[in-house]
Design a protein around this motif. Structure first.
Motif, PDB file in Angstrom:
ATOM      1  N   GLY A  39       0.802  -1.220   0.000  1.00 37.59           N
ATOM      2  CA  GLY A  39       0.000   0.000   0.000  1.00 37.59           C
ATOM      3  C   GLY A  39       0.831   1.265   0.000  1.00 37.59           C
ATOM      4  N   VAL A  40       2.068   1.197   0.534  1.00 40.99           N
ATOM      5  CA  VAL A  40       2.901   2.398   0.595  1.00 40.99           C
ATOM      6  C   VAL A  40       3.563   2.692  -0.743  1.00 40.99           C
ATOM      7  CG1 VAL A  40       3.376   2.005   3.035  1.00 40.99           C
ATOM      8  CG2 VAL A  40       4.985   1.156   1.327  1.00 40.99           C
ATOM      9  N   SER A  41       3.414   1.800  -1.718  1.00 39.42           N
ATOM     10  CA  SER A  41       4.092   1.965  -3.004  1.00 39.42           C
ATOM     11  C   SER A  41       3.363   2.905  -3.956  1.00 39.42           C
ATOM     12  CB  SER A  41       4.264   0.599  -3.685  1.00 39.42           C
ATOM     13  OG  SER A  41       4.924  -0.318  -2.836  1.00 39.42           O
ATOM     14  N   VAL A  42       2.150   3.293  -3.609  1.00 39.94           N
ATOM     15  CA  VAL A  42       1.369   4.176  -4.482  1.00 39.94           C
ATOM     16  C   VAL A  42       2.018   5.552  -4.550  1.00 39.94           C
ATOM     17  CG1 VAL A  42      -0.882   5.251  -4.853  1.00 39.94           C
ATOM     18  CG2 VAL A  42      -0.735   2.928  -3.925  1.00 39.94           C
ATOM     19  N   CYS A  43       2.137   6.102  -5.764  1.00 39.57           N
ATOM     20  CA  CYS A  43       2.730   7.428  -5.938  1.00 39.57           C
ATOM     21  C   CYS A  43       1.678   8.431  -6.391  1.00 39.57           C
ATOM     22  CB  CYS A  43       3.870   7.376  -6.954  1.00 39.57           C
ATOM     23  SG  CYS A  43       3.390   6.817  -8.607  1.00 39.57           S
ATOM     24  N   SER A  44       1.949   9.698  -6.141  1.00 39.92           N
ATOM     25  CA  SER A  44       1.059  10.785  -6.557  1.00 39.92           C
ATOM     26  C   SER A  44       1.679  11.629  -7.657  1.00 39.92           C
ATOM     27  CB  SER A  44       0.706  11.672  -5.360  1.00 39.92           C
ATOM     28  OG  SER A  44       0.041  10.933  -4.361  1.00 39.92           O
ATOM     29  N   THR A  45       2.988  11.905  -7.507  1.00 39.41           N
ATOM     30  CA  THR A  45       3.703  12.717  -8.489  1.00 39.41           C
ATOM     31  C   THR A  45       5.060  12.073  -8.773  1.00 39.41           C
ATOM     32  OG1 THR A  45       4.877  14.118  -6.891  1.00 39.41           O
ATOM     33  CG2 THR A  45       2.627  14.774  -7.496  1.00 39.41           C
ATOM     34  N   ASP A  46       5.762  12.628  -9.761  1.00 44.55           N
ATOM     35  CA  ASP A  46       7.097  12.120 -10.093  1.00 44.55           C
ATOM     36  C   ASP A  46       8.078  12.298  -8.941  1.00 44.55           C
ATOM     37  OD1 ASP A  46       6.095  11.513 -12.576  1.00 44.55           O
ATOM     38  OD2 ASP A  46       6.985  13.232 -13.589  1.00 44.55           O
ATOM     39  N   ASP A  47       7.799  13.255  -8.063  1.00 46.73           N
ATOM     40  CA  ASP A  47       8.685  13.485  -6.921  1.00 46.73           C
ATOM     41  C   ASP A  47       8.697  12.306  -5.951  1.00 46.73           C
ATOM     42  OD1 ASP A  47       9.380  15.971  -7.902  1.00 46.73           O
ATOM     43  OD2 ASP A  47       7.867  17.044  -6.727  1.00 46.73           O
ATOM     44  N   ASP A  48       7.707  11.420  -6.069  1.00 47.11           N
ATOM     45  CA  ASP A  48       7.639  10.245  -5.201  1.00 47.11           C
ATOM     46  C   ASP A  48       8.528   9.105  -5.712  1.00 47.11           C
ATOM     47  OD1 ASP A  48       5.703  11.509  -3.616  1.00 47.11           O
ATOM     48  OD2 ASP A  48       4.061  10.765  -4.864  1.00 47.11           O
ATOM     49  N   CYS A  49       9.134   9.293  -6.875  1.00 46.05           N
ATOM     50  CA  CYS A  49       9.856   8.212  -7.545  1.00 46.05           C
ATOM     51  C   CYS A  49      11.270   8.663  -7.903  1.00 46.05           C
ATOM     52  CB  CYS A  49       9.128   7.783  -8.809  1.00 46.05           C
ATOM     53  SG  CYS A  49       7.361   7.427  -8.594  1.00 46.05           S
ATOM     54  N   LEU A  50      12.184   8.599  -6.969  1.00 40.92           N
ATOM     55  CA  LEU A  50      13.551   9.041  -7.226  1.00 40.92           C
ATOM     56  C   LEU A  50      14.208   8.130  -8.265  1.00 40.92           C
ATOM     57  CD1 LEU A  50      15.864  10.952  -6.538  1.00 40.92           C
ATOM     58  CD2 LEU A  50      16.492   9.411  -4.674  1.00 40.92           C
ATOM     59  N   GLY A  51      14.645   8.731  -9.369  1.00 37.68           N
ATOM     60  CA  GLY A  51      15.271   7.982 -10.448  1.00 37.68           C
ATOM     61  C   GLY A  51      14.295   7.506 -11.506  1.00 37.68           C
ATOM     62  N   SER A  52      12.990   7.719 -11.286  1.00 40.32           N
ATOM     63  CA  SER A  52      11.985   7.264 -12.239  1.00 40.32           C
ATOM     64  C   SER A  52      10.858   8.291 -12.308  1.00 40.32           C
ATOM     65  CB  SER A  52      11.459   5.889 -11.833  1.00 40.32           C
ATOM     66  OG  SER A  52      10.589   5.363 -12.800  1.00 40.32           O
ATOM     67  N   CYS A  89       6.221   8.673 -11.883  1.00 40.83           N
ATOM     68  CA  CYS A  89       4.960   8.075 -11.454  1.00 40.83           C
ATOM     69  C   CYS A  89       4.142   7.724 -12.691  1.00 40.83           C
ATOM     70  CB  CYS A  89       4.207   9.050 -10.555  1.00 40.83           C
ATOM     71  SG  CYS A  89       2.740   8.351  -9.767  1.00 40.83           S
ATOM     72  N   ASP A  90       3.873   6.459 -12.886  1.00 41.31           N
ATOM     73  CA  ASP A  90       3.200   5.964 -14.092  1.00 41.31           C
ATOM     74  C   ASP A  90       1.690   5.910 -13.861  1.00 41.31           C
ATOM     75  OD1 ASP A  90       2.358   4.749 -16.401  1.00 41.31           O
ATOM     76  OD2 ASP A  90       3.895   3.181 -16.368  1.00 41.31           O
ATOM     77  N   SER A  91       0.976   6.779 -14.561  1.00 41.96           N
ATOM     78  CA  SER A  91      -0.475   6.878 -14.380  1.00 41.96           C
ATOM     79  C   SER A  91      -1.234   5.775 -15.101  1.00 41.96           C
ATOM     80  CB  SER A  91      -0.979   8.243 -14.863  1.00 41.96           C
ATOM     81  OG  SER A  91      -0.691   8.417 -16.247  1.00 41.96           O
ATOM     82  N   THR A  92      -0.528   4.963 -15.909  1.00 45.42           N
ATOM     83  CA  THR A  92      -1.218   3.866 -16.599  1.00 45.42           C
ATOM     84  C   THR A  92      -1.501   2.706 -15.661  1.00 45.42           C
ATOM     85  OG1 THR A  92       0.862   2.837 -17.328  1.00 45.42           O
ATOM     86  CG2 THR A  92      -0.121   4.483 -18.793  1.00 45.42           C
ATOM     87  N   PHE A  93      -0.812   2.674 -14.523  1.00 51.60           N
ATOM     88  CA  PHE A  93      -1.082   1.644 -13.516  1.00 51.60           C
ATOM     89  C   PHE A  93      -2.230   2.103 -12.621  1.00 51.60           C
ATOM     90  CE2 PHE A  93       3.489   0.704 -14.317  1.00 51.60           C
ATOM     91  CZ  PHE A  93       3.362  -0.618 -14.691  1.00 51.60           C
ATOM     92  N   ARG A  94      -2.986   1.149 -12.115  1.00 49.90           N
ATOM     93  CA  ARG A  94      -4.048   1.429 -11.160  1.00 49.90           C
ATOM     94  C   ARG A  94      -3.896   0.507  -9.966  1.00 49.90           C
ATOM     95  NH1 ARG A  94      -4.187   5.227 -13.766  1.00 49.90           N
ATOM     96  NH2 ARG A  94      -5.938   6.292 -14.783  1.00 49.90           N
ATOM     97  N   PRO A  95      -3.557   1.035  -8.780  1.00 51.84           N
ATOM     98  CA  PRO A  95      -3.249   2.447  -8.535  1.00 51.84           C
ATOM     99  C   PRO A  95      -1.909   2.850  -9.159  1.00 51.84           C
ATOM    100  CG  PRO A  95      -2.745   1.142  -6.602  1.00 51.84           C
ATOM    101  CD  PRO A  95      -3.413   0.206  -7.562  1.00 51.84           C
ATOM    102  N   ARG A  96      -1.636   4.148  -9.167  1.00 46.72           N
ATOM    103  CA  ARG A  96      -0.405   4.658  -9.759  1.00 46.72           C
ATOM    104  C   ARG A  96       0.806   4.201  -8.953  1.00 46.72           C
ATOM    105  NH1 ARG A  96      -1.452  10.207 -12.221  1.00 46.72           N
ATOM    106  NH2 ARG A  96       0.503  10.826 -11.245  1.00 46.72           N
ATOM    107  N   VAL A  97       1.824   3.720  -9.659  1.00 47.12           N
ATOM    108  CA  VAL A  97       3.076   3.338  -9.015  1.00 47.12           C
ATOM    109  C   VAL A  97       4.229   3.833  -9.874  1.00 47.12           C
ATOM    110  CG1 VAL A  97       2.172   1.292  -7.831  1.00 47.12           C
ATOM    111  CG2 VAL A  97       3.119   1.073 -10.141  1.00 47.12           C
ATOM    112  N   CYS A  98       5.408   3.828  -9.299  1.00 46.80           N
ATOM    113  CA  CYS A  98       6.586   4.292 -10.021  1.00 46.80           C
ATOM    114  C   CYS A  98       6.953   3.294 -11.116  1.00 46.80           C
ATOM    115  CB  CYS A  98       7.762   4.450  -9.064  1.00 46.80           C
ATOM    116  SG  CYS A  98       7.455   5.621  -7.716  1.00 46.80           S
ATOM    117  N   SER A  99       7.338   3.818 -12.261  1.00 46.08           N
ATOM    118  CA  SER A  99       7.755   2.965 -13.374  1.00 46.08           C
ATOM    119  C   SER A  99       9.080   2.297 -13.036  1.00 46.08           C
ATOM    120  CB  SER A  99       7.909   3.806 -14.644  1.00 46.08           C
ATOM    121  OG  SER A  99       8.260   2.991 -15.749  1.00 46.08           O
ATOM    122  N   PRO A 100       9.189   0.988 -13.223  1.00 41.37           N
ATOM    123  CA  PRO A 100      10.412   0.271 -12.824  1.00 41.37           C
ATOM    124  C   PRO A 100      11.566   0.503 -13.787  1.00 41.37           C
ATOM    125  CG  PRO A 100       8.914  -1.229 -13.904  1.00 41.37           C
ATOM    126  CD  PRO A 100       8.170   0.073 -13.779  1.00 41.37           C
TER     127      PRO A 100
END
Length: 225
Positions: free
Chosen positions: A179-192, A194-205
């Motif tokens: 549950g803590v892996s959900v991102c809101s903005t790109d700032d939540d994903c250091l080095g990557s 936030c991919d909005s195509t995932f539901r819920p949104r998560v950082c692109s690997p």
């Protein structure tokens, strides 16, 4: 500019131990050096993105011909400490029977411990010593007010172990999403990002695609290309 970035991010910042540190700006535009590095390789479409990798194989620049390269996707809220077990031989078996028998690392002193930890919600590639037979990944809690106050867990979760060889090695390592892996903005994903195509949104690997291609592809979704 890519050569300059290689010298600054891939050598100077690494040797200073500041890759995951923040550069403070007078105007308040503070950024982690890793993010600045990623922006650099994307902007100038640098032929190699390894200047932004975590180097556990050497102090400065990465030599991809003498190290294993492996993307790490930390979807968890703990820091990752990497420990490498290099080939240890059973001396008696070798001397008496000329038989090569590998031994496991038992004590912490048997491991080569990487001092460059991977922070929570960070997505990056890692350079691994070429002599590694297996690596262990510790999940560690770090006090944000005192970085020296660290505790690496033995349970919940227990350390992970990955085996490999000079020929075959895991292509990526992904911390399990929760549950803590959900991102809101790109700032939540250091080095990557936030991919909005995932539901819920998560950082692109990160995958080996991002290692094998130039900087302009570093912030793209590898599965659609």
């Amino acid at each position: 500019m890519c050569a300059c970035g290689e010298n600054f991010y891939g050598d100077c910042i690494r040797r200073a131990g500041c890759v995951m540190d923040t550069e403070f700006d007078k105007l308040g535009n503070n950024e982690v050096y890793l993010k600045k590095c990623v922006d650099h390789v994307v902007k100038y479409d640098c032929p190699s993105t390894l200047m932004c990798a975590v180097n556990c194989a050497s102090e400065g620049k990465i030599n991809a011909s003498t190290a294993k390269i492996m993307p790490f996707n930390n979807y968890g809220d703990t820091h990752l400490r990497l420990r490498f077990c290099e080939q240890k031989l059973h001396v008696n078996q070798l001397e008496k029977y000329s038989t090569v028998v590998s031994l496991a690392c038992e004590d912490m002193t048997d491991f080569l411990v990487c001092e460059r930890w991977i922070p929570p919600f960070t997505f990056t590639t890692v350079s691994i010593p070429s002599t590694t037979t297996y690596l262990e990944i510790d999940y560690c809690d770090v006090n944000p007010d005192d970085p020296l106050d660290r505790n690496c867990r033995t349970v919940d979760p227990a350390p992970d172990r990955l085996y490999g060889s000079s020929v075959l090695f895991p292509s990526t390592f992904n911390v399990a999403q929760t549950g803590v892996s959900v991102c809101s903005t790109d700032d939540d994903c250091l080095g990557s990002f936030c991919d909005s195509t995932f539901r819920p949104r998560v950082c692109s690997p990160k995958t080996l695609f991002h290692v094998q291609n130039s900087g302009k592809f570093f912030l793209t979704v590898p599965f659609e290309l």
